[in-house]
Design a protein around this motif. Structure first.
Motif, PDB file in Angstrom:
ATOM      1  N   ALA A   1      45.805  84.247 -13.522  1.00 42.71           N
ATOM      2  CA  ALA A   1      47.041  84.831 -14.050  1.00 42.71           C
ATOM      3  C   ALA A   1      48.131  84.874 -12.978  1.00 42.71           C
ATOM      4  CB  ALA A   1      46.775  86.227 -14.603  1.00 42.71           C
ATOM      5  N   THR A   2      47.746  84.930 -11.706  1.00 42.29           N
ATOM      6  CA  THR A   2      48.752  84.976 -10.639  1.00 42.29           C
ATOM      7  C   THR A   2      49.425  83.627 -10.425  1.00 42.29           C
ATOM      8  OG1 THR A   2      47.252  84.435  -8.797  1.00 42.29           O
ATOM      9  CG2 THR A   2      47.447  86.770  -9.438  1.00 42.29           C
ATOM     10  N   MET A   3      48.804  82.558 -10.924  1.00 43.21           N
ATOM     11  CA  MET A   3      49.338  81.227 -10.675  1.00 43.21           C
ATOM     12  C   MET A   3      50.662  81.001 -11.391  1.00 43.21           C
ATOM     13  SD  MET A   3      47.380  77.519 -10.690  1.00 43.21           S
ATOM     14  CE  MET A   3      46.204  78.066 -11.870  1.00 43.21           C
TER      15      MET A   3
ATOM     16  N   GLY B   1      52.057  83.536 -13.623  1.00 46.38           N
ATOM     17  CA  GLY B   1      52.572  84.785 -14.160  1.00 46.38           C
ATOM     18  C   GLY B   1      52.234  85.004 -15.619  1.00 46.38           C
ATOM     19  N   GLU B   2      51.168  84.375 -16.083  1.00 44.42           N
ATOM     20  CA  GLU B   2      50.742  84.559 -17.473  1.00 44.42           C
ATOM     21  C   GLU B   2      49.774  85.729 -17.550  1.00 44.42           C
ATOM     22  OE1 GLU B   2      49.069  80.824 -18.648  1.00 44.42           O
ATOM     23  OE2 GLU B   2      50.979  79.781 -18.517  1.00 44.42           O
ATOM     24  N   PRO B   3      49.636  86.321 -18.720  1.00 42.85           N
ATOM     25  CA  PRO B   3      48.659  87.410 -18.835  1.00 42.85           C
ATOM     26  C   PRO B   3      47.235  86.879 -18.636  1.00 42.85           C
ATOM     27  CG  PRO B   3      49.685  86.947 -20.970  1.00 42.85           C
ATOM     28  CD  PRO B   3      50.353  86.072 -19.965  1.00 42.85           C
ATOM     29  N   PRO B   4      46.352  87.698 -18.055  1.00 46.33           N
ATOM     30  CA  PRO B   4      44.966  87.257 -17.877  1.00 46.33           C
ATOM     31  C   PRO B   4      44.308  86.976 -19.232  1.00 46.33           C
ATOM     32  CG  PRO B   4      45.392  89.280 -16.664  1.00 46.33           C
ATOM     33  CD  PRO B   4      46.590  89.031 -17.529  1.00 46.33           C
ATOM     34  N   LEU B   5      43.417  86.001 -19.237  1.00 46.36           N
ATOM     35  CA  LEU B   5      42.663  85.716 -20.458  1.00 46.36           C
ATOM     36  C   LEU B   5      41.646  86.829 -20.678  1.00 46.36           C
ATOM     37  CD1 LEU B   5      42.039  81.903 -19.932  1.00 46.36           C
ATOM     38  CD2 LEU B   5      43.686  82.978 -21.470  1.00 46.36           C
ATOM     39  N   SER B   6      41.318  87.063 -21.921  1.00 43.50           N
ATOM     40  CA  SER B   6      40.336  88.102 -22.253  1.00 43.50           C
ATOM     41  C   SER B   6      38.955  87.700 -21.744  1.00 43.50           C
ATOM     42  CB  SER B   6      40.280  88.312 -23.761  1.00 43.50           C
ATOM     43  OG  SER B   6      39.665  87.187 -24.381  1.00 43.50           O
TER      44      SER B   6
ATOM     45  N   VAL C   1      43.074  75.540  -8.745  1.00 47.61           N
ATOM     46  CA  VAL C   1      43.050  76.052  -7.370  1.00 47.61           C
ATOM     47  C   VAL C   1      44.074  77.176  -7.267  1.00 47.61           C
ATOM     48  CG1 VAL C   1      43.431  75.484  -4.942  1.00 47.61           C
ATOM     49  CG2 VAL C   1      42.440  73.769  -6.484  1.00 47.61           C
ATOM     50  N   VAL C   2      43.621  78.335  -6.833  1.00 56.75           N
ATOM     51  CA  VAL C   2      44.550  79.454  -6.668  1.00 56.75           C
ATOM     52  C   VAL C   2      44.019  80.393  -5.588  1.00 56.75           C
ATOM     53  CG1 VAL C   2      43.528  80.839  -8.536  1.00 56.75           C
ATOM     54  CG2 VAL C   2      45.884  81.242  -7.868  1.00 56.75           C
ATOM     55  N   VAL C   3      44.949  80.907  -4.783  1.00 59.35           N
ATOM     56  CA  VAL C   3      44.642  81.917  -3.767  1.00 59.35           C
ATOM     57  C   VAL C   3      45.371  83.187  -4.175  1.00 59.35           C
ATOM     58  CG1 VAL C   3      44.920  82.550  -1.337  1.00 59.35           C
ATOM     59  CG2 VAL C   3      44.322  80.192  -1.949  1.00 59.35           C
ATOM     60  N   ALA C   4      44.691  84.318  -4.048  1.00 57.54           N
ATOM     61  CA  ALA C   4      45.301  85.606  -4.371  1.00 57.54           C
ATOM     62  C   ALA C   4      46.588  85.768  -3.562  1.00 57.54           C
ATOM     63  CB  ALA C   4      44.340  86.740  -4.061  1.00 57.54           C
ATOM     64  N   PRO C   5      47.640  86.286  -4.183  1.00 53.62           N
ATOM     65  CA  PRO C   5      48.921  86.415  -3.469  1.00 53.62           C
ATOM     66  C   PRO C   5      48.815  87.106  -2.112  1.00 53.62           C
ATOM     67  CG  PRO C   5      49.245  86.858  -5.795  1.00 53.62           C
ATOM     68  CD  PRO C   5      47.745  86.720  -5.590  1.00 53.62           C
ATOM     69  N   HIS C   6      48.015  88.169  -2.008  1.00 52.49           N
ATOM     70  CA  HIS C   6      47.915  88.897  -0.741  1.00 52.49           C
ATOM     71  C   HIS C   6      47.155  88.118   0.333  1.00 52.49           C
ATOM     72  CE1 HIS C   6      43.965  89.890  -2.457  1.00 52.49           C
ATOM     73  NE2 HIS C   6      43.591  90.088  -1.195  1.00 52.49           N
ATOM     74  N   ALA C   7      46.453  87.040  -0.057  1.00 56.60           N
ATOM     75  CA  ALA C   7      45.649  86.262   0.895  1.00 56.60           C
ATOM     76  C   ALA C   7      46.296  84.933   1.270  1.00 56.60           C
ATOM     77  CB  ALA C   7      44.263  86.025   0.311  1.00 56.60           C
TER      78      ALA C   7
END
Length: 161
Positions: free
Chosen positions: A36-38, A40-45, A99-105
């Motif tokens: 979802a951070t990639m 800005g979409e809502p997380p999938l259920s 591929v995604v890295v958490a924003p804080h990392a």
């Protein structure tokens, strides 16, 4: 699978370990939140994540991985598909995706460590090439991939179905 890795870029980088996702609800929730951070979409259920993960697992060489810190906190993720081809030298090829890295990392060497592990896994599976696709607007990601040795190859097309 456990792979210990230290980032070479940042002396403050956390100790990292690569974990193959096994499909637990906790893992799937983490994956959904990271994805979802990639854009800005809502997380999938959780139900959707369970269904998609189960579908992915039907492919024999399609795996998802999370890079975690020493406290087992997920910092990033990628999926890797290794598949046979009947062109060129006949060796399998691989695609790394989601591929995604958490924003804080970001900027801590997590992405580099993940991609190095993806390359290692693809190489160990006998793949002759590892490819990825990146949205044209992600110019910073493109610089990152080039810095790891990826080159632009061909042109990618898609059609909505």
């Amino acid at each position: 699978m456990l792979m210990r890795s230290r980032s070479e870029d940042c002396s403050a980088a956390p100790a990292l370990a690569l974990r193959e996702v096994r499909g637990s609800d906790a893992e799937l929730r983490h994956l959904s939140a990271l994805l979802a951070t990639m854009d800005g979409e809502p997380p999938l259920s959780l139900a959707t994540m369970r269904e998609r993960y189960a579908t992915m697992r039907r492919y024999p060489d399609y795996r998802c991985y999370m890079m975690v810190d020493a406290d087992e906190i997920p910092l990033g993720k990628f999926c890797l598909l290794v598949f046979p081809v009947i062109v060129h030298d006949g060796r399998p090829e691989a695609i790394v995706e989601a591929v995604v890295v958490a924003p804080h990392a970001r900027g801590m060497g997590v992405g580099k460590a993940m991609m190095q592990q993806a390359m290692r896994l693809a190489r160990e599976a006998g793949a002759g090439k590892l490819a990825l696709s990146s949205n044209a607007r992600r110019l910073q990601a493109h610089r990152f991939y080039r810095g790891l040795g990826f080159i632009e190859h061909g042109v990618s097309f898609s059609v909505g179905l």
